[in-house]
Design a protein around this motif. Structure first.
Motif, short mmCIF file in Angstrom:
data_model
loop_
_atom_site.label_atom_id
_atom_site.label_comp_id
_atom_site.label_asym_id
_atom_site.label_seq_id
_atom_site.Cartn_x
_atom_site.Cartn_y
_atom_site.Cartn_z
N LEU A 1 0.84 -1.21 0.00
CA LEU A 1 0.00 0.00 0.00
C LEU A 1 0.87 1.26 0.00
O LEU A 1 0.58 2.22 -0.73
N LEU A 2 1.92 1.27 0.81
CA LEU A 2 2.82 2.42 0.85
C LEU A 2 3.49 2.62 -0.51
O LEU A 2 3.62 3.76 -0.97
N LYS A 3 3.89 1.53 -1.15
CA LYS A 3 4.50 1.62 -2.48
C LYS A 3 3.49 2.16 -3.49
O LYS A 3 3.82 3.01 -4.32
N ALA A 4 2.24 1.68 -3.43
CA ALA A 4 1.20 2.16 -4.35
C ALA A 4 0.97 3.66 -4.16
O ALA A 4 0.80 4.39 -5.14
N ALA A 5 1.01 4.12 -2.93
CA ALA A 5 0.84 5.56 -2.67
C ALA A 5 2.02 6.34 -3.25
O ALA A 5 1.83 7.39 -3.86
N ARG A 6 3.24 5.83 -3.07
CA ARG A 6 4.42 6.50 -3.64
C ARG A 6 4.36 6.56 -5.16
O ARG A 6 4.86 7.48 -5.78
N ASN A 7 3.69 5.57 -5.77
CA ASN A 7 3.56 5.53 -7.23
C ASN A 7 2.39 6.37 -7.75
O ASN A 7 2.09 6.33 -8.94
N GLY A 8 1.74 7.11 -6.87
CA GLY A 8 0.73 8.06 -7.31
C GLY A 8 -0.70 7.60 -7.27
O GLY A 8 -1.59 8.30 -7.75
N GLY A 9 -0.99 6.45 -6.69
CA GLY A 9 -2.36 5.96 -6.66
C GLY A 9 -3.08 6.25 -5.35
O GLY A 9 -2.46 6.52 -4.33
N ASP A 10 -4.39 6.18 -5.42
CA ASP A 10 -5.21 6.26 -4.22
C ASP A 10 -5.20 4.91 -3.53
O ASP A 10 -4.94 3.87 -4.15
N LEU A 11 -5.54 4.91 -2.25
CA LEU A 11 -5.65 3.68 -1.48
C LEU A 11 -7.09 3.50 -1.04
O LEU A 11 -7.77 4.48 -0.74
N VAL A 12 -7.55 2.26 -1.01
CA VAL A 12 -8.93 1.97 -0.62
C VAL A 12 -8.89 0.88 0.45
O VAL A 12 -8.32 -0.19 0.22
N VAL A 13 -9.49 1.15 1.61
CA VAL A 13 -9.47 0.20 2.71
C VAL A 13 -10.81 0.17 3.43
O VAL A 13 -11.59 1.12 3.35
N THR A 14 -11.05 -0.92 4.13
CA THR A 14 -12.18 -1.01 5.05
C THR A 14 -11.59 -0.90 6.45
O THR A 14 -10.93 -1.83 6.93
N PRO A 15 -11.79 0.24 7.13
CA PRO A 15 -11.08 0.50 8.39
C PRO A 15 -11.59 -0.29 9.58
O PRO A 15 -10.97 -0.25 10.64
N ASP A 16 -12.71 -1.01 9.44
CA ASP A 16 -13.19 -1.78 10.59
C ASP A 16 -12.57 -3.17 10.66
O ASP A 16 -12.84 -3.93 11.57
N GLY A 17 -11.71 -3.50 9.72
CA GLY A 17 -10.94 -4.73 9.80
C GLY A 17 -11.76 -6.00 9.71
O GLY A 17 -12.97 -5.98 9.88
N PRO A 18 -11.08 -7.11 9.48
CA PRO A 18 -11.77 -8.38 9.26
C PRO A 18 -12.42 -8.95 10.52
O PRO A 18 -13.40 -9.68 10.43
N LYS A 19 -11.90 -8.61 11.67
CA LYS A 19 -12.45 -9.18 12.90
C LYS A 19 -13.35 -8.20 13.66
O LYS A 19 -13.83 -8.51 14.72
N GLY A 20 -13.50 -6.99 13.11
CA GLY A 20 -14.37 -6.02 13.76
C GLY A 20 -13.70 -5.37 14.95
O GLY A 20 -12.50 -5.42 15.10
N PRO A 21 -14.47 -4.75 15.78
CA PRO A 21 -15.92 -4.67 15.70
C PRO A 21 -16.37 -3.85 14.49
O PRO A 21 -15.66 -2.94 14.05
N ALA A 22 -17.53 -4.21 13.99
CA ALA A 22 -18.06 -3.54 12.80
C ALA A 22 -18.23 -2.05 13.05
O ALA A 22 -18.60 -1.62 14.15
N CYS A 23 -17.92 -1.27 12.02
CA CYS A 23 -18.09 0.19 12.03
C CYS A 23 -17.28 0.86 13.14
O CYS A 23 -17.67 1.92 13.66
N THR A 24 -16.15 0.28 13.48
CA THR A 24 -15.22 0.87 14.43
C THR A 24 -13.85 0.92 13.75
O THR A 24 -13.33 -0.10 13.34
N VAL A 25 -13.30 2.12 13.65
CA VAL A 25 -12.02 2.30 12.96
C VAL A 25 -10.91 1.62 13.75
O VAL A 25 -10.76 1.81 14.95
N GLN A 26 -10.13 0.82 13.02
CA GLN A 26 -8.93 0.19 13.59
C GLN A 26 -7.72 1.04 13.21
O GLN A 26 -7.81 1.95 12.39
N SER A 27 -6.58 0.73 13.77
CA SER A 27 -5.41 1.60 13.64
C SER A 27 -4.76 1.58 12.26
O SER A 27 -4.03 2.50 11.91
N GLY A 28 -5.02 0.58 11.43
CA GLY A 28 -4.34 0.47 10.14
C GLY A 28 -4.52 1.66 9.23
O GLY A 28 -3.56 2.16 8.64
N VAL A 29 -5.74 2.16 9.10
CA VAL A 29 -6.00 3.30 8.21
C VAL A 29 -5.34 4.56 8.76
O VAL A 29 -4.86 5.40 7.99
#
Length: 167
Positions: A102-130
């Motif tokens: 993802l960091l390399k993709a950003a350096r190459n000029g692209g946007d990043l797309v993520v789901t910030p609530d992560g695979p284990k949840g809790p749902a609709c709660t932002v995790q630290s990755g984003v």
């Protein structure tokens, strides 16, 4: 067979649904202004709100983080039909490698797309990755969602809506 038939069929269904809906955008001017300034963004949307997301993307090039589970491969292939580059990994599996990509993709000029609530949840709660991605890249986080009328939708899956085309 599932990997060869499902992705193109799903992409076609998403496009057809998009053609049958009245789509309105709220807050798009903020994203458009960032793009006019030549900026990149991190798009964040909740799990369960992803069905119509490919039609909402306004940029030129994006890398989307998709987990490595079996269904993730189908999702990655569907996103390929919309021009997204898939980066596979999550906080529970392949996260470090995915973060580097993802960091390399950003350096190459692209946007990043993520789901910030992560695979284990809790749902609709932002995790630290984003938050880490935003700090490491300096890119703004733009929240994105999709909603449709309850009167014209069916419940599908966990907390997602499947629009019914209106005539």
């Amino acid at each position: 067979m599932k990997l060869s038939v499902a992705p193109p069929l799903a992409a076609r269904i998403i496009r057809l649904l998009g053609q049958t809906m009245r789509i309105s955008t709220v807050g798009g001017e903020t994203v458009d202004e960032l793009y006019r300034q030549g900026r990149q963004i991190i798009i964040a949307f909740w799990h369960g709100r992803q069905l119509m997301m490919p039609l909402a993307y306004r940029g030129q090039q994006a890398s989307i983080l998709i987990s490595q589970h079996r269904d993730g491969e189908i999702i990655a292939r569907i996103m390929g039909y919309f021009g997204f580059q898939s980066i596979r990994g999550s906080s529970t599996r392949g996260g470090l490698r995915a973060t580097r990509q993802l960091l390399k993709a950003a350096r190459n000029g692209g946007d990043l797309v993520v789901t910030p609530d992560g695979p284990k949840g809790p749902a609709c709660t932002v995790q630290s990755g984003v938050i880490y991605l935003a700090k490491a890249t300096g890119l703004p986080i733009i929240p994105l969602t999709f909603a449709c009328s309850k009167k014209k939708s069916l419940r599908v899956g966990i907390a997602s809506r499947f629009p019914i085309p209106v005539g």
